[in-house]
Design an enzyme around this catalytic site. Structure first.
Site, short mmCIF file in Angstrom:
data_model
loop_
_atom_site.label_atom_id
_atom_site.label_comp_id
_atom_site.label_asym_id
_atom_site.label_seq_id
_atom_site.Cartn_x
_atom_site.Cartn_y
_atom_site.Cartn_z
N TRP A 59 85.97 95.01 21.13
CA TRP A 59 86.08 96.44 20.82
C TRP A 59 84.79 96.92 20.15
O TRP A 59 84.34 98.05 20.40
CB TRP A 59 87.26 96.69 19.90
CG TRP A 59 87.43 98.13 19.51
CD1 TRP A 59 88.16 99.08 20.16
CD2 TRP A 59 86.85 98.79 18.37
NE1 TRP A 59 88.08 100.29 19.50
CE2 TRP A 59 87.28 100.15 18.41
CE3 TRP A 59 86.02 98.39 17.33
CZ2 TRP A 59 86.89 101.08 17.44
CZ3 TRP A 59 85.64 99.31 16.36
CH2 TRP A 59 86.08 100.64 16.43
N HIS A 60 84.20 96.08 19.32
CA HIS A 60 83.01 96.48 18.60
C HIS A 60 81.77 96.57 19.48
O HIS A 60 80.85 97.33 19.18
CB HIS A 60 82.74 95.53 17.43
CG HIS A 60 83.61 95.77 16.24
ND1 HIS A 60 84.88 95.26 16.13
CD2 HIS A 60 83.40 96.50 15.12
CE1 HIS A 60 85.42 95.64 14.99
NE2 HIS A 60 84.54 96.40 14.35
N GLY A 61 81.73 95.81 20.54
CA GLY A 61 80.54 95.88 21.38
C GLY A 61 80.64 94.98 22.59
O GLY A 61 81.32 93.95 22.57
N PHE A 69 79.79 102.37 18.63
CA PHE A 69 81.03 101.76 19.10
C PHE A 69 82.02 102.81 19.60
O PHE A 69 83.07 102.47 20.09
CB PHE A 69 81.69 100.94 17.98
CG PHE A 69 80.76 99.90 17.40
CD1 PHE A 69 79.94 99.16 18.21
CD2 PHE A 69 80.70 99.71 16.03
CE1 PHE A 69 79.07 98.21 17.68
CE2 PHE A 69 79.85 98.75 15.48
CZ PHE A 69 79.03 98.01 16.32
#
Length: 477
Positions: free
Chosen positions: A323-325, A477
């Site tokens: 989800w973050h990257g 993000f």
């Protein structure tokens, strides 16, 4: 639009004037919606069309779920909502990542294929508003929320500008009722508390985070030019940077909303005072960790058995990393946190099985000793989060392992490090006081004393702050 920019100052001035002028008229909610789209469209007007598209899909799916004649039909519309949101998120954020990973894997097996990549601009905040939309349709399906019948109100909830691009991830059950009431009437106490949050947020961002960023960027840009001591300092500074940057944004967003009469959920609770990895995730990015708990971890079975706990923690944290990257460094970061949480579970289990009961003072000292230990572990896991690739992670770890902690002559960035140290000490002192339970007493303190404290922070920020207009980390993000 960056909260720390001149453009935002002009925007919020105009917004405040119209906010006061419109009062509780029928035009207020459309005005709030338009203002939010102006705020978001400042980065790139094309982002607005994608935001509007996902909003329309989930509004329609929410109505269809609510009006469905049976659960099977309702489930089909829920799956349409989930599938469309994840497909859009995948295309804009993960398509090139998975294509590149597949090509590398095939090349390793001896199959050479041409590179297939798309020039896709990642829309600011897409991960945040995607999760916000998803929670709405899931809650409507679960019967925990009534479907919103007004498209204007639902669209305003999704696009609400203070938290749109970097959270907190606000649930519809919390914000939609506030939107539906029209223009709120904030009290003076509420507005003053919101102003305090904003001042503290700017202090964290411009004072702590942006000063620390200057130290961090140099070490990650050319890691081979620095010794072990430099990289340890760099990692500690990144811990301070990402906390000041993201907690600062959250506080500015929450405080800004509060000034205008809206209440948003808290997003940080002094995470570097955590006494364990589970405790850390109860304090860090709370709106995201609770989202994963409610919509991923618990539906998979939670911790009903040890096997489910092991599996679900691993899956949840790997998804959190992605989800973050879209990079393997973020996957590694999620895997490290999963491993640390499961190791903590194992130690707790062994402690219970041993039956050893330590004296009270020893337990107190042990709990206090856990704080720096958890900070050290979290700081080490930030390495892959910040690195631009796994090769950088390996380079920095190998340099640290060399054990060269000598202090070079003419050490650069001394003044910046001193600013980080001074501001970090202020932040630590305030967080420690709140952790010790000083917050209720502070709220009862007179307005004059609180104004003096805020003014002192502003003066200190003007003296020591970094005003290079750096973007917030979580915008990516």
């Amino acid at each position: 639009m960056n909260f720390a920019s001149l453009q935002f100052l002009l925007f919020i001035t105009a917004f405040t004037a119209l906010f006061l002028a419109l009062g509780r008229t029928r035009l207020f909610t459309p005005f709030l919606l338009v203002a939010s789209y102006v705020f978001y469209g400042y980065w790139d007007y094309r982002f607005c069309s994608l935001l509007a598209l996902t909003t329309a899909i989930d509004f329609w799916c929410g109505l269809k779920v609510a009006d469905a004649s049976d659960r099977a039909r309702a489930r089909s519309y829920l799956l349409l909502s989930i599938g469309s949101n994840l497909a859009i998120l995948f295309f804009f954020k993960y398509f090139n990542f998975f294509v590149d990973s597949a090509q590398i894997a095939l090349a390793g097996l001896g199959f050479e294929v041409g590179r297939t990549a798309l020039e896709v601009i990642l829309p600011v905040g897409i991960s945040f508003y995607t999760f916000q939309n998803l929670s709405y349709t899931i809650d409507v399906y679960a019967g925990e929320l009534k479907a919103e019948r007004s498209f204007i109100k639902y669209a305003t909830f999704v696009a609400f500008f203070p938290q749109l691009v970097a959270g907190p991830i606000v649930r519809a059950r919390d914000l939609l009722p506030q939107i539906s009431e029209g223009r709120p009437k904030p009290t003076f106490a509420m507005q003053f508390a919101g102003l305090e949050k904003m001042v503290w947020g700017y202090f964290l961002k411009l004072g702590l985070a942006d000063n620390a960023a200057a130290v961090v960027d140099a070490r990650f840009t050319q890691p081979e030019f620095y010794n072990s001591l430099h990289h340890v300092i760099g990692l500690i500074c990144f811990s301070l940077q990402i906390y000041g940057d993201f907690a600062g944004y959250s506080l500015i967003a929450i405080g800004l909303a509060e000034i205008f009469g809206y209440t948003l959920c808290p997003n940080f609770a002094r995470p570097y005072f955590a006494r364990g990895m589970r405790d850390f995730w109860r304090r860090w990015h709370i709106s995201l960790s609770t989202w994963f708990r409610d919509y991923v971890y618990m539906p998979m079975g939670g911790n009903r058995t040890q096997w489910l706990r092991l599996r679900n923690v691993t899956i949840t944290m790997l998804i959190s990393g992605l989800w973050h990257g879209a990079a393997w460094t973020f996957v590694l970061w999620g895997a490290l946190h999963a491993g640390l949480m499961l190791a903590e579970d194992a130690l707790r289990w062994l402690g219970r099985r041993s039956g050893i009961r330590l004296p009270g003072p020893v337990r107190t000292i042990g709990r206090l000793a856990l704080i720096p230990l958890v900070f050290l572990l979290v700081t080490l896991t930030w390495l892959p989060f910040r690195a631009d690739g796994l090769h950088t992670v390996g380079t920095i770890l190998s340099i640290i392992a060399q054990g060269d902690f000598s202090l070079p002559h003419g050490m650069q960035q001394v003044s910046t490090l001193l600013r980080v140290a001074v501001i970090g000490l202020v932040v630590f002192t305030v967080d420690a006081a709140i952790e010790a339970g000083a917050a209720p007493g502070w709220v009862r303190t007179g307005v004059v004393a609180r104004t003096v404290a805020c003014s002192s922070l502003i003066v200190l920020l003007l003296l020591l702050g970094n005003f290079d207009n750096r973007a917030f980390i979580y915008f990516q993000f």
